[in-house]
Design a protein around this motif. Structure first.
Motif, PDB file in Angstrom:
ATOM      1  N   VAL A   9      63.442  52.313   8.337  1.00 10.93           N
ATOM      2  CA  VAL A   9      64.846  52.527   8.664  1.00 10.93           C
ATOM      3  C   VAL A   9      65.033  52.441  10.176  1.00 10.93           C
ATOM      4  CG1 VAL A   9      66.749  54.175   8.579  1.00 10.93           C
ATOM      5  CG2 VAL A   9      65.170  53.988   6.636  1.00 10.93           C
ATOM      6  N   LEU A  27      64.872  61.286   6.571  1.00 14.18           N
ATOM      7  CA  LEU A  27      65.023  60.420   5.405  1.00 14.18           C
ATOM      8  C   LEU A  27      64.802  61.201   4.113  1.00 14.18           C
ATOM      9  CD1 LEU A  27      63.029  57.274   6.648  1.00 14.18           C
ATOM     10  CD2 LEU A  27      65.392  57.946   7.140  1.00 14.18           C
ATOM     11  N   ASP A  74      62.316  55.058  11.668  1.00 12.44           N
ATOM     12  CA  ASP A  74      61.679  56.061  10.822  1.00 12.44           C
ATOM     13  C   ASP A  74      61.187  55.358   9.568  1.00 12.44           C
ATOM     14  OD1 ASP A  74      60.786  58.521  10.009  1.00 12.44           O
ATOM     15  OD2 ASP A  74      62.737  59.504  10.113  1.00 12.44           O
ATOM     16  N   THR A  81      66.239  61.136  13.198  1.00 12.02           N
ATOM     17  CA  THR A  81      66.643  60.887  11.818  1.00 12.02           C
ATOM     18  C   THR A  81      65.773  61.677  10.847  1.00 12.02           C
ATOM     19  OG1 THR A  81      65.200  58.924  11.732  1.00 12.02           O
ATOM     20  CG2 THR A  81      67.522  58.569  12.274  1.00 12.02           C
ATOM     21  N   THR A  88      68.505  58.044   1.689  1.00  8.91           N
ATOM     22  CA  THR A  88      69.452  58.630   2.627  1.00  8.91           C
ATOM     23  C   THR A  88      68.854  58.735   4.025  1.00  8.91           C
ATOM     24  OG1 THR A  88      68.762  60.899   2.122  1.00  8.91           O
ATOM     25  CG2 THR A  88      70.561  59.969   0.803  1.00  8.91           C
ATOM     26  N   THR A  89      69.706  58.559   5.020  1.00 10.37           N
ATOM     27  CA  THR A  89      69.313  58.721   6.426  1.00 10.37           C
ATOM     28  C   THR A  89      70.275  59.682   7.082  1.00 10.37           C
ATOM     29  OG1 THR A  89      68.475  56.438   6.530  1.00 10.37           O
ATOM     30  CG2 THR A  89      68.928  57.558   8.622  1.00 10.37           C
ATOM     31  N   ASP A  97      72.230  65.759   1.607  1.00 16.57           N
ATOM     32  CA  ASP A  97      70.966  65.343   2.207  1.00 16.57           C
ATOM     33  C   ASP A  97      69.846  65.929   1.351  1.00 16.57           C
ATOM     34  OD1 ASP A  97      68.591  65.137   3.619  1.00 16.57           O
ATOM     35  OD2 ASP A  97      69.436  65.758   5.537  1.00 16.57           O
ATOM     36  N   VAL A 146      68.028  49.212   6.559  1.00 18.86           N
ATOM     37  CA  VAL A 146      66.848  49.572   5.777  1.00 18.86           C
ATOM     38  C   VAL A 146      66.104  48.309   5.382  1.00 18.86           C
ATOM     39  CG1 VAL A 146      66.003  50.737   3.713  1.00 18.86           C
ATOM     40  CG2 VAL A 146      68.037  51.607   4.890  1.00 18.86           C
ATOM     41  N   ALA A 150      67.881  53.117  12.925  1.00 19.32           N
ATOM     42  CA  ALA A 150      69.196  53.686  13.232  1.00 19.32           C
ATOM     43  C   ALA A 150      69.544  53.323  14.667  1.00 19.32           C
ATOM     44  CB  ALA A 150      69.171  55.199  13.051  1.00 19.32           C
ATOM     45  N   VAL A 203      72.940  51.854  10.498  1.00 18.98           N
ATOM     46  CA  VAL A 203      71.640  52.152   9.909  1.00 18.98           C
ATOM     47  C   VAL A 203      71.259  50.976   9.014  1.00 18.98           C
ATOM     48  CG1 VAL A 203      70.360  53.661   8.341  1.00 18.98           C
ATOM     49  CG2 VAL A 203      71.971  54.642   9.985  1.00 18.98           C
ATOM     50  N   PHE A 230      71.312  60.891  10.331  1.00 19.73           N
ATOM     51  CA  PHE A 230      71.210  60.438  11.729  1.00 19.73           C
ATOM     52  C   PHE A 230      72.033  61.408  12.558  1.00 19.73           C
ATOM     53  CE2 PHE A 230      72.171  56.489  14.597  1.00 19.73           C
ATOM     54  CZ  PHE A 230      71.394  57.028  15.597  1.00 19.73           C
TER      55      PHE A 230
END
Length: 643
Positions: free
Chosen positions: A621, A493, A633, A491, A539-540, A582, A553, A623, A551, A542
């Protein structure tokens, strides 16, 4: 860090090669003999750091079967020049010569690229002859075809009596009259017999020069040299092996010589003989030096079909009959390519699959994908006959893997995108499709890392790396290994705030017309009260995230809450722009060059609460992929009253 040029390469246009010497090459896959001699935290382990030894403790180079296809020539030639004969045999003494006491192997598939036959009980086969054909054996499970000193699999013979037309890189040298026999040696292999396989799928190596060959060596190839888990299945390089300069194929073989298993290749649109006037000869140099344009092989309970999905030059009558591919209208003056299977390949595919046990997993590998997300509305960058391929695979367990788009895409059965329906009439995927990323990443763009290769963050925010299919029986799980990282890193972030989105617009405009000082983003992990009020997302990205993934958080140790996927793949069109981007990737790309990660099918967003207190915060996070594997992460960010 040393900085590369900010401009990214157009993957659809040939780049002028540096080397100009033509290469006249006889197929490297043969030995010619006279007739008298014949007859983040993860529940999975990180394999990328393992030493290059097999399960028995023996290194690949100690056990690899080195050899070649045996081509037998008699003074009088074959009895019937319209039929090629030969045998598939077990090469007990590993000398690549079919000795009288070495048994033939029955039930093995051999093809001329059109017909597919099965060897008899003595290993014999007979095939019709065509003036331009590649004859190849389908490696059966439990056996291994030979590899050369560069680990390139040796399982084919090119028959082109007069050789290629004049081509810049040589093509295929004249092969002369039909041999009296072409024999395919095999050795027994517990590695290919095993029901557990690890198949490395390497997308777009795409080296344009020797400097980029060195980037690949220090990057993904260096990682593969440390792995031991793929000796049975090997590595399949799925096209764009080089970047237009076919004189670099020997350098590529220098890279595969560092790997620990058989290396196989299929062609991409940057492996073309661009001076070929017809599609019949557009991959002659590739065929001479690396592999057939298409073929199949078995390992364990897996049948791999390696397809050629690039037709060059495309023509108005074949490729543009529906008017959707106007770039094919003038092949003489403006040659271009199209994603398509020719009629001979499609017939071969049908005949090949008809002889494959329906309990096997079929891996359909190609350069241009049958369908993908990045180019979902393009009739060029997907395959015209996708519906026919689906029909041939109906009722089978299958997975499609592809490259070309330099993106990472893990698409599951039932996924839907608007462009697939609009262009090809495909409502939903009948089996998983995976776009494997690229060793080159975003064409070796961006800043140079301390390890000596570019960051090359992709158009979807993905990082360079390789895909592995971990197979047990006829089931598989996919994993992506980022270059230079363990398999736990899955991942990336970032913080997508109004401040970031405004900088995105301003910096993109400045890059087009650089006047005055460049707009600066500042610390991307600092958000203001105004940012929170205007919607700020954590944002993640993945990379192997897919339908069925989640996902969650957790902010400052409080209850974990779900993030939302930006593309559900329920039939919608692509969502494009700063709010769907991203930010971690874009912050590098708009400064250091390359594509811009303004869309992705594996991005999740979590809206930060508008009432977060000033000061530092910690987001954890988790995932979880569709198999239940978890990756964790952490991102620290700071809330301030104003910047």
């Amino acid at each position: 860090m040393r900085m590369l040029s900010a401009s990214s390469r157009d993957r659809n246009k040939p780049r002028v090669p540096l080397a100009l010497a033509a290469l006249a090459v006889v197929s490297s896959a043969v030995t010619i003999v006279p007739a008298t001699a014949a007859q983040a935290t993860s529940t999975t382990s990180a394999t990328s750091n393992l030493s290059a030894t097999s399960a028995t403790g023996r290194a690949w180079n100690e056990t690899a079967y080195r050899g070649r296809v045996e081509v037998v020539r008699a003074q009088d030639g074959p009895a019937d020049p319209s039929v090629l004969t030969g045998r598939v045999f077990v090469d007990d003494d590993r000398d690549s010569a079919s000795d009288r006491n070495e048994r033939g192997l029955g039930g093995v598939l051999v093809s001329n690229g059109r017909d597919v036959v099965t060897t008899d009980s003595r290993g014999g086969y007979r095939l019709p002859v065509h003036d331009n054909m590649t004859v190849f054996v389908t490696q059966p499970s439990g056996y291994q075809v030979p590899v050369d000193e560069s680990n390139v699999a040796q399982f084919h013979y090119n028959h082109l009596p007069e050789g290629s037309p004049a081509l810049r890189y040589g093509g295929i040298a004249p092969t002369g009259p039909l041999p009296s026999a072409v024999n395919f040696p095999l050795v027994r292999s517990s590695l290919t017999q095993s029901s557990e396989q690890h198949c490395v799928i390497a997308g777009d190596l795409q080296t344009y020069d020797k400097e980029e060959v060195e980037y690949a060596r220090k990057g993904a190839i260096g990682d593969l040299s440390k792995r031991n888990d793929y000796q049975g299945c090997g590595t399949l390089f799925i096209g764009d092996v080089v970047g237009d300069d076919l004189s670099l194929y020997p350098d590529v073989k220098g890279l595969t010589g560092l790997t620990n298993g058989p290396a196989r290749f299929l062609p991409g649109n940057h492996d073309l003989d661009f001076d070929a006037e017809t599609a019949e000869h557009s991959f002659d140099t590739f065929r001479a030096q690396l592999a057939p344009a298409y073929y199949s092989y078995d390992v364990g309970n897996v049948h791999v079909v390696a397809l050629n999905t690039v037709r060059y030059p495309c023509t108005p009558d074949v490729d543009n009959a529906d008017g959707r591919r106007p770039q094919c209208a003038d092949p003489a003056n403006r040659p271009a390519y199209n994603g398509r299977l020719d009629e001979h390949q499609l017939a071969w595919l049908e005949r090949d699959l008809a002889k494959v046990d329906r309990n096997k997993l079929v891996v359909v590998a190609s350069h241009i994908g049958l369908l993908n997300f990045a180019d979902e509305s393009s009739p060029i960058h997907q395959v015209d006959q996708v519906g026919q391929v689906y029909d041939l695979l109906k009722g089978r367990k299958a997975v499609a893997v592809a490259g070309h788009s330099h993106s990472i895409e893990n698409m599951k059965t039932g996924d839907r995108v608007k462009g697939w329906q609009d262009v090809f009439g495909v409502d939903r995927l009948p089996f998983p499709h995976i776009t494997a990323g690229a060793i080159a990443g975003d064409w070796y763009s961006g800043a140079i890392t301390e390890d000596g290769y570019p960051v090359a963050v992709g158009r979807d925010g993905g990082r360079p790396g390789v895909l592995t299919l971990d197979v047990k029986g006829s089931s598989f799980k996919e994993r992506y290994t980022v270059t230079g990282e363990s398999d736990r890193v899955q991942t990336q972030l970032g913080v997508n705030s109004p401040t970031y989105r405004q900088w995105y617009v301003d910096r993109q405009a400045w890059n087009k017309t650089p006047e005055g000082a460049a707009p600066e983003l500042g610390d991307p992990n600092v958000v203001t009260r105004a940012d929170l009020a205007g919607r700020t997302w954590l944002t993640t990205n993945f990379w192997m995230g897919a339908t069925g993934s989640t996902v969650k958080v957790k902010i400052d140790g409080e209850r974990a809450r779900p993030a939302v996927r930006t593309q559900e793949l329920r039939g919608e069109a692509q969502r494009v722009g700063p709010e769907w981007s991203d930010p971690h990737a874009v912050a590098q790309q708009l400064v250091n060059g390359g594509s811009v990660a303004d869309r992705a099918m594996h991005l999740w967003r979590f809206e930060l609460p508008a009432d977060l207190s000033e000061g530092e915060h910690r987001a954890v996070v988790t995932a979880t992929d569709s198999y239940g594997r978890q990756f964790t992460d952490t991102l620290r960010f700071r809330v301030v009253e104003q910047r």
